[in-house]
Design an enzyme around this catalytic site. Structure first.
Site, PDB file in Angstrom:
ATOM      1  N   ARG A 128       0.818  -1.232   0.000  1.00 33.04           N
ATOM      2  CA  ARG A 128       0.000   0.000   0.000  1.00 33.04           C
ATOM      3  C   ARG A 128       0.842   1.268   0.000  1.00 33.04           C
ATOM      4  NH1 ARG A 128      -2.710  -3.155   3.649  1.00 33.04           N
ATOM      5  NH2 ARG A 128      -4.481  -4.203   2.708  1.00 33.04           N
ATOM      6  N   LYS A 150       2.216  11.337 -10.985  1.00 33.91           N
ATOM      7  CA  LYS A 150       1.311  10.451 -11.726  1.00 33.91           C
ATOM      8  C   LYS A 150       2.085   9.191 -12.070  1.00 33.91           C
ATOM      9  CE  LYS A 150      -1.743  13.479 -14.327  1.00 33.91           C
ATOM     10  NZ  LYS A 150      -2.159  13.747 -15.711  1.00 33.91           N
ATOM     11  N   GLU A 192       7.742  19.445 -24.711  1.00 36.70           N
ATOM     12  CA  GLU A 192       7.145  19.810 -23.407  1.00 36.70           C
ATOM     13  C   GLU A 192       7.763  21.121 -22.899  1.00 36.70           C
ATOM     14  OE1 GLU A 192       4.598  18.122 -22.302  1.00 36.70           O
ATOM     15  OE2 GLU A 192       4.814  16.124 -23.224  1.00 36.70           O
ATOM     16  N   LYS A 235       6.338  23.032 -13.783  1.00 35.75           N
ATOM     17  CA  LYS A 235       5.567  21.809 -13.490  1.00 35.75           C
ATOM     18  C   LYS A 235       5.293  21.718 -11.987  1.00 35.75           C
ATOM     19  CE  LYS A 235       3.960  17.496 -14.305  1.00 35.75           C
ATOM     20  NZ  LYS A 235       4.055  16.253 -15.035  1.00 35.75           N
ATOM     21  N   GLU A 245      -5.404  17.263 -10.246  1.00 37.27           N
ATOM     22  CA  GLU A 245      -5.973  17.635 -11.535  1.00 37.27           C
ATOM     23  C   GLU A 245      -7.423  18.102 -11.442  1.00 37.27           C
ATOM     24  OE1 GLU A 245      -5.411  14.591 -14.577  1.00 37.27           O
ATOM     25  OE2 GLU A 245      -4.212  16.086 -15.592  1.00 37.27           O
ATOM     26  N   ARG A 249      -4.088  22.203 -13.192  1.00 34.02           N
ATOM     27  CA  ARG A 249      -3.226  21.209 -13.828  1.00 34.02           C
ATOM     28  C   ARG A 249      -3.625  20.950 -15.283  1.00 34.02           C
ATOM     29  NH1 ARG A 249      -0.456  16.180 -10.521  1.00 34.02           N
ATOM     30  NH2 ARG A 249       0.710  15.345 -12.268  1.00 34.02           N
ATOM     31  N   ASN A 253      -2.095  20.367 -20.297  1.00 39.70           N
ATOM     32  CA  ASN A 253      -2.616  19.572 -21.399  1.00 39.70           C
ATOM     33  C   ASN A 253      -2.582  20.311 -22.740  1.00 39.70           C
ATOM     34  OD1 ASN A 253      -3.427  16.923 -21.358  1.00 39.70           O
ATOM     35  ND2 ASN A 253      -5.564  17.468 -21.759  1.00 39.70           N
ATOM     36  N   HIS A 256      -2.121  18.522 -25.995  1.00 35.92           N
ATOM     37  CA  HIS A 256      -2.253  17.093 -25.730  1.00 35.92           C
ATOM     38  C   HIS A 256      -3.583  16.495 -26.191  1.00 35.92           C
ATOM     39  CE1 HIS A 256       1.422  17.637 -23.548  1.00 35.92           C
ATOM     40  NE2 HIS A 256       1.461  16.385 -23.158  1.00 35.92           N
ATOM     41  N   HIS A 260      -2.718  13.472 -28.246  1.00 36.10           N
ATOM     42  CA  HIS A 260      -3.104  12.102 -27.879  1.00 36.10           C
ATOM     43  C   HIS A 260      -3.900  11.449 -28.999  1.00 36.10           C
ATOM     44  CE1 HIS A 260      -2.732  13.080 -23.309  1.00 36.10           C
ATOM     45  NE2 HIS A 260      -1.633  12.489 -23.761  1.00 36.10           N
ATOM     46  N   HIS A 273       5.882  10.754 -28.265  1.00 31.38           N
ATOM     47  CA  HIS A 273       4.893  11.588 -27.569  1.00 31.38           C
ATOM     48  C   HIS A 273       5.154  13.065 -27.892  1.00 31.38           C
ATOM     49  CE1 HIS A 273       2.177  13.015 -24.489  1.00 31.38           C
ATOM     50  NE2 HIS A 273       3.156  13.699 -23.921  1.00 31.38           N
TER      51      HIS A 273
HETATM   52  N1  NAD Z   1       3.687  10.402 -15.225  1.00 33.12           N
HETATM   53  C1  NAD Z   1       3.590  11.474 -15.966  1.00 33.12           C
HETATM   54  O1  NAD Z   1       3.213  12.560 -15.511  1.00 33.12           O
HETATM   55  C2  NAD Z   1       3.969  11.378 -17.408  1.00 33.12           C
HETATM   56  C3  NAD Z   1       4.103  12.542 -18.178  1.00 33.12           C
HETATM   57  C4  NAD Z   1       4.524  12.431 -19.493  1.00 33.12           C
HETATM   58  C5  NAD Z   1       4.789  11.179 -20.029  1.00 33.12           C
HETATM   59  N2  NAD Z   1       4.642  10.067 -19.259  1.00 33.12           N
HETATM   60  C6  NAD Z   1       4.942   8.726 -19.798  1.00 33.12           C
HETATM   61  O2  NAD Z   1       6.320   8.709 -20.105  1.00 33.12           O
HETATM   62  C7  NAD Z   1       6.557   7.768 -21.145  1.00 33.12           C
HETATM   63  C8  NAD Z   1       7.466   8.394 -22.166  1.00 33.12           C
HETATM   64  O3  NAD Z   1       8.657   8.748 -21.528  1.00 33.12           O
HETATM   65  P1  NAD Z   1      10.042   8.876 -22.310  1.00 33.12           P
HETATM   66  O4  NAD Z   1       9.860   9.736 -23.502  1.00 33.12           O
HETATM   67  O5  NAD Z   1      11.066   9.217 -21.323  1.00 33.12           O
HETATM   68  O6  NAD Z   1      10.207   7.410 -22.911  1.00 33.12           O
HETATM   69  P2  NAD Z   1      11.059   6.139 -22.478  1.00 33.12           P
HETATM   70  O7  NAD Z   1      11.072   5.949 -21.031  1.00 33.12           O
HETATM   71  O8  NAD Z   1      10.533   5.014 -23.309  1.00 33.12           O
HETATM   72  O9  NAD Z   1      12.533   6.509 -22.978  1.00 33.12           O
HETATM   73  C9  NAD Z   1      12.739   6.764 -24.355  1.00 33.12           C
HETATM   74  C10 NAD Z   1      13.859   5.896 -24.936  1.00 33.12           C
HETATM   75  O10 NAD Z   1      15.119   6.366 -24.462  1.00 33.12           O
HETATM   76  C11 NAD Z   1      15.885   5.288 -23.901  1.00 33.12           C
HETATM   77  N3  NAD Z   1      16.693   5.923 -22.852  1.00 33.12           N
HETATM   78  C12 NAD Z   1      16.230   6.507 -21.720  1.00 33.12           C
HETATM   79  N4  NAD Z   1      17.213   7.169 -21.098  1.00 33.12           N
HETATM   80  C13 NAD Z   1      18.342   6.992 -21.839  1.00 33.12           C
HETATM   81  C14 NAD Z   1      19.678   7.446 -21.721  1.00 33.12           C
HETATM   82  N5  NAD Z   1      20.048   8.273 -20.738  1.00 33.12           N
HETATM   83  N6  NAD Z   1      20.563   7.026 -22.640  1.00 33.12           N
HETATM   84  C15 NAD Z   1      20.158   6.235 -23.677  1.00 33.12           C
HETATM   85  N7  NAD Z   1      18.920   5.826 -23.865  1.00 33.12           N
HETATM   86  C16 NAD Z   1      18.015   6.186 -22.959  1.00 33.12           C
HETATM   87  C17 NAD Z   1      14.847   4.279 -23.468  1.00 33.12           C
HETATM   88  O11 NAD Z   1      15.386   2.986 -23.480  1.00 33.12           O
HETATM   89  C18 NAD Z   1      13.772   4.427 -24.534  1.00 33.12           C
HETATM   90  O12 NAD Z   1      14.110   3.657 -25.660  1.00 33.12           O
HETATM   91  C19 NAD Z   1       5.196   7.378 -21.678  1.00 33.12           C
HETATM   92  O13 NAD Z   1       4.870   6.093 -21.197  1.00 33.12           O
HETATM   93  C20 NAD Z   1       4.259   8.406 -21.092  1.00 33.12           C
HETATM   94  O14 NAD Z   1       2.940   7.900 -20.880  1.00 33.12           O
HETATM   95  C21 NAD Z   1       4.246  10.145 -17.975  1.00 33.12           C
HETATM   96 ZN    ZN Z   2       3.146  15.282 -22.583  1.00 35.17          ZN
END
Ligand code: NAD
Ligand code: ZN
Length: 373
Positions: A128, A150, A192, A235, A245, A249, A253, A256, A260, A273
């Site tokens: 939990r 999130k 972003e 942020k 949200e 917040r 978006n 987005h 999306h 993204h």
């Molecule tokens: N929680 C939130 O508020 C929030 C906000 C925005 C996005 N997200 C989520 O985040 C995800 C996208 O995140 P992302 O763009 O970081 O993608 P990701 O985590 O898939 O990383 C992108 C790529 O970079 C590689 N990588 C990461 N760090 C590296 C480094 N230092 N050196 C070499 N390679 C590296 C990874 O293996 C991957 O192939 C989505 O799932 C999205 O839904 C969440």
């Molecule tokens: Zn985003």
């Protein structure tokens, strides 16, 4: 990179029941053991790391933490969105149980948004809720996903359908880890950052307009550090004012709603993204111009499109995607309220509003003007 940028900076995320720090700097991973010490009171730590950062960053962290009294394990997840799945989450839960994790044990998420969302949700749900530390390794994770609490995973039926709000105890942004990040992954985070300029910070927007090309050029490390810091501050400010949200917040978006829709319509495989958000921002910006009545005119629209292009991001939605299909997708957005698609539209550089009066016809016209089928 400029080796003089070693001093760490701290941004505070202030929440009613829980305040935490975001550290920004260089070579922070070198002092991971003392940074973790203030947070991790038990003796067990699980580093959840993306396979792409196992070497050098995961191993470096493991070595450093093993020199302390911690009992540390490394859980590597395959790179890519498919790791945000019930199956990988289940394996992680079982591993935490097998390692004898208790309430005072902690998780360290080392990777991009995928790792942070998965590891954060494991932390939110195991026993939990246990502490976790975010160590983002992509630009997007640094300025966006690691801040705000999130967490979650995807289901076959849709992205981010299961999750929780669960704040990290600490976020460590070590800009050195960007050194191994491929260029394409950098541009995704830039979308972003441009978004933060439009929604809240005209100075940030102007800085990007002046210096966009220098961001990753060696010798300009201070510029990157200050832009990441400013983005994180925005942020943190928004999340601090509206953790769950309920209102403010929503401004995060911007770009987005249609972003999306583009991601979903192209099955999450064609665009990152950030690329989808870039196209969504262009469309929202043009909707604002056509809707009128604010200081966001075709001149501001032109500035945004130019900046997005210079960042290496797409400036128009794909011509082979139907405008009608995109509009239909906007009704599946989690943020739709009482059947009304709400849009975040700029009113001038640095300011946006949430509006409910954008009709499907307006969106269709703008998407077609931008070249959609
Ligand atoms: N929680 C939130 O508020 C929030 C906000 C925005 C996005 N997200 C989520 O985040 C995800 C996208 O995140 P992302 O763009 O970081 O993608 P990701 O985590 O898939 O990383 C992108 C790529 O970079 C590689 N990588 C990461 N760090 C590296 C480094 N230092 N050196 C070499 N390679 C590296 C990874 O293996 C991957 O192939 C989505 O799932 C999205 O839904 C969440
Ligand atoms: Zn985003």
């Amino acid at each position: 990179m400029n080796s003089s940028v070693t001093a760490e900076e701290t941004v505070l995320v202030e929440l009613p029941d829980r305040t935490y720090h975001i550290l920004i700097g260089r070579r922070l991973l070198d002092s991971i053991e003392s940074l973790a010490h203030d947070i991790v009171h038990g003796d067990k730590v699980m580093i959840v790391a993306d396979a792409a950062v196992e070497s050098p960053w995961g191993k470096k962290m493991l070595r450093a933490l093993r020199e302390t009294d911690y009992d540390v394990e490394l859980f590597i997840i395959p790179s890519g969105e498919t790791s945000k799945s019930p199956e990988v989450l289940m394996q992680l839960w079982e591993r935490l149980a097998a390692a004898g994790f208790t309430r005072d044990s902690a998780i360290i998420a080392l990777g991009g948004g995928v790792t942070g969302d998965l590891a954060g949700f494991a932390a939110a749900s195991f026993l939990r809720g246990i502490n976790y530390i975010q160590v983002p390794t992509t630009l997007l994770a640094m300025v966006d996903s690691s801040v705000g609490g999130k967490t979650g995973i995807n289901l076959a039926s849709g992205k981010n359908l299961v999750g929780a709000f669960w704040q990290p105890s600490l976020v460590i942004i070590d800009l050195d880890v960007l050194g191994t990040l491929p260029d394409a992954a950098r541009t995704s985070g830039l979308a972003e950052i441009i978004k933060y300029g439009v929604i809240h910070d005209a100075d940030l927007f102007a800085t990007l307009e002046r210096e966009a090309e220098k961001l990753f050029v060696p010798g300009h490390g201070e510029l990157l550090a200050s832009i990441v810091r400013r983005s994180v501050e925005i942020k943190a400010l928004v999340v601090g004012a509206d953790e769950r949200e309920a209102g403010l917040r929503a401004i995060l978006n911007f770009g987005h709603t249609l972003g999306h829709a583009i991601e979903a319509e192209t099955h999450y495989t064609r665009y990152s993204h950030g690329e989808a958000v870039a196209m969504g921002m262009v469309a929202a910006s043009l909707i604002a111009v056509r809707r009128g009545g604010t200081q966001w005119t075709s001149e501001e629209h032109g500035r945004l499109v130019a900046l997005i292009g210079r960042a290496g991001l797409p400036t128009a939605p794909p011509a082979d995607v139907s405008a009608e299909a995109l509009v239909a997708r906007t009704y599946h957005d989690k943020k739709v309220k009482s059947g009304v698609v709400r849009y975040v539209l700029p009113t001038r550089v640095g300011k946006v509003e949430l509006v409910r009066d954008v009709t499907d016809e307006m969106v269709l016209a703008v998407l077609r003007e931008l070249g959609c089928a």
